[in-house]
Write an enzyme that holds these catalytic residues in place. Structure first.
Site, PDB file in Angstrom:
ATOM      1  N   LYS A 125       0.828  -1.206   0.000  1.00  0.00           N
ATOM      2  CA  LYS A 125       0.000   0.000   0.000  1.00  0.00           C
ATOM      3  C   LYS A 125       0.862   1.255   0.000  1.00  0.00           C
ATOM      4  CE  LYS A 125      -4.138  -2.140   1.890  1.00  0.00           C
ATOM      5  NZ  LYS A 125      -3.654  -3.526   1.719  1.00  0.00           N
ATOM      6  N   LYS A 160      -8.182   2.252   5.255  1.00  0.00           N
ATOM      7  CA  LYS A 160      -7.719   0.858   5.198  1.00  0.00           C
ATOM      8  C   LYS A 160      -6.464   0.691   6.036  1.00  0.00           C
ATOM      9  CE  LYS A 160      -7.123   1.139   0.646  1.00  0.00           C
ATOM     10  NZ  LYS A 160      -6.702   0.858  -0.751  1.00  0.00           N
ATOM     11  N   ARG A 210      -6.710  -5.185 -11.963  1.00  0.00           N
ATOM     12  CA  ARG A 210      -5.383  -5.731 -11.691  1.00  0.00           C
ATOM     13  C   ARG A 210      -4.605  -5.743 -13.004  1.00  0.00           C
ATOM     14  NH1 ARG A 210      -3.043  -9.091  -8.079  1.00  0.00           N
ATOM     15  NH2 ARG A 210      -3.813  -7.504  -6.628  1.00  0.00           N
ATOM     16  N   ARG A 225     -12.017  -6.268 -11.266  1.00  0.00           N
ATOM     17  CA  ARG A 225     -12.743  -6.944 -10.186  1.00  0.00           C
ATOM     18  C   ARG A 225     -13.871  -6.017  -9.736  1.00  0.00           C
ATOM     19  NH1 ARG A 225      -7.298  -7.500  -7.067  1.00  0.00           N
ATOM     20  NH2 ARG A 225      -7.257  -5.426  -7.994  1.00  0.00           N
ATOM     21  N   ARG A 233     -15.958  -3.026  -2.103  1.00  0.00           N
ATOM     22  CA  ARG A 233     -14.703  -3.694  -2.420  1.00  0.00           C
ATOM     23  C   ARG A 233     -14.859  -4.583  -3.649  1.00  0.00           C
ATOM     24  NH1 ARG A 233     -13.945  -6.739   3.133  1.00  0.00           N
ATOM     25  NH2 ARG A 233     -16.107  -7.212   2.570  1.00  0.00           N
ATOM     26  N   ASP A 273      -2.836  -2.287  -8.947  1.00  0.00           N
ATOM     27  CA  ASP A 273      -4.282  -2.107  -8.847  1.00  0.00           C
ATOM     28  C   ASP A 273      -4.639  -0.683  -9.264  1.00  0.00           C
ATOM     29  OD1 ASP A 273      -4.436  -4.671  -7.953  1.00  0.00           O
ATOM     30  OD2 ASP A 273      -4.764  -4.166  -5.845  1.00  0.00           O
ATOM     31  N   GLU A 281      -2.746   0.363  -5.347  1.00  0.00           N
ATOM     32  CA  GLU A 281      -1.783  -0.510  -4.688  1.00  0.00           C
ATOM     33  C   GLU A 281      -0.782  -1.004  -5.726  1.00  0.00           C
ATOM     34  OE1 GLU A 281      -3.180  -3.750  -2.286  1.00  0.00           O
ATOM     35  OE2 GLU A 281      -4.749  -2.552  -1.326  1.00  0.00           O
ATOM     36  N   ASN A 283       1.250  -4.435  -5.872  1.00  0.00           N
ATOM     37  CA  ASN A 283       1.389  -5.736  -5.217  1.00  0.00           C
ATOM     38  C   ASN A 283       2.639  -6.454  -5.718  1.00  0.00           C
ATOM     39  OD1 ASN A 283      -1.427  -6.166  -3.778  1.00  0.00           O
ATOM     40  ND2 ASN A 283      -1.814  -5.185  -5.744  1.00  0.00           N
TER      41      ASN A 283
END
Length: 320
Positions: A125, A160, A210, A225, A233, A273, A281, A283
């Site tokens: 993050k 978050k 993603r 997503r 979410r 993301d 984000e 990842n």
């Protein structure tokens, strides 16, 4: 090549969707030997090299008992041609210690992907803060008053934890501020824990995308997503629906900006993301979505990854 995967227990894999599984399958199809261990199987004794007690496995094509164990051996990590770190978050103290053992193995001659130092330097993050031109309004703080000020400025916000995964612990607070105090107390724990606060991006309705970057280059399709049933979410683990799409011009622009920087740091595989035009984000621990993209588009993401691993090994000869 002999390839060691450091991963979660193989018996826990849901192979119909697991990305590490399809990595193994693709690499095995190229006649590479697949080995697997968990972080707990890695050790370092005084005067010795970093070792792993690993299982040499063969994927047998079965849906249930999907692998056979050919042998179990204690081997120095440097004796493998490459070590692929695929342990899922959380990035807790044990994960942190594992990266240090892997860094020592690198000093002994092991080749590790993603590089352990880069894993430590890129909390998933916080890493976005290095690229302010790619993200929306964002604040990381322990200060409850600062969070309230951010809400007053932006009205509709997301809060978050920095160590969450799969959408865990994410809250949305609207302009009315309903439950903001309680949420701050829950996440912030009276100033003991840092919280990330971001302006809510309404484009989430069209999906939390993603975007995969392999070997510094974007995969041409992303997985959007999409939140379901009133959820905010989009994470698949939180019930989001995964829809593969070609990269938009902005998605590609983001990936092409980040790719060369991240591969230079030893991050062979990254999952970025993106909501709307903003990165949320980066990842690096165990990015997923290979199977969903492949199944829906025919884009052979596992093959792209295997190509990148083979190219990396070729371009990084052993030092011993």
């Amino acid at each position: 090549m002999n390839i060691l995967f450091v991963a979660d227990p193989l018996e826990s894999f849901k192979i119909y969707k697991d990305t590490t599984f399809v990595m193994m399958r693709e690499l095995q199809s190229r006649a590479h030997q697949i080995w697997a261990c968990e972080p707990a199987d890695i050790s370092w004794a005084r005067g010795d090299r970093v070792q792993a007690t690993a299982r040499h496995i063969h994927l047998n094509g079965h849906a249930e008992a999907w692998f056979d164990v050919r042998s179990t051996e204690a081997r120095d990590l440097r004796d493998f041609d490459v070590v692929l770190m695929r342990k899922d978050p959380p990035f807790d103290s044990e994960y942190f210690y594992s990266t240090h053992l892997l860094s020592q193995a690198e000093r002994e001659g092991a080749r590790v992907l993603n590089k352990p130092a880069a894993l430590r330097d890129h909390p998933e993050k916080l890493a976005i803060m290095e690229f302010p031109d790619l993200i929306g309004p964002t604040l990381v703080t322990r200060n409850a008053a600062a969070i309230r000020q951010f809400h007053a400025e932006h009205g509709d916000i997301i809060l978050k934890p920095l160590d969450g995964m799969g959408g865990m612990g994410i809250f949305r607070v609207g302009r009315d501020g309903l439950n903001l105090g309680s949420i701050i107390e829950t996440l912030n724990q009276n100033g003991a824990v840092s919280v990330m606060v971001q302006r809510f991006l309404p484009e989430i309705a069209d999906g939390d995308k993603r975007v995969l970057i392999i070997g510094g280059k974007p995969v041409p399709y992303c997985l959007a997503r999409i939140p379901q049933g009133g959820e905010v979410r989009g994470n698949l683990a939180a019930g989001g629906k995964g829809v593969a799409r070609p990269l938009s011009a902005r998605d590609r622009e983001i990936a092409e900006q980040l790719g060369p920087i991240l591969i230079e740091r030893g991050l062979l595989l990254v999952g970025v993301d993106v909501i709307g035009d903003c990165v949320t984000e980066i990842n690096v621990t165990s990015p997923t979505c290979f199977q969903e993209i492949h199944d829906q588009t025919g884009c052979d993401v596992p093959a792209l990854y295997a190509d990148a691993v083979e190219a990396w090994v070729t371009s990084h000869p052993r030092l011993f």
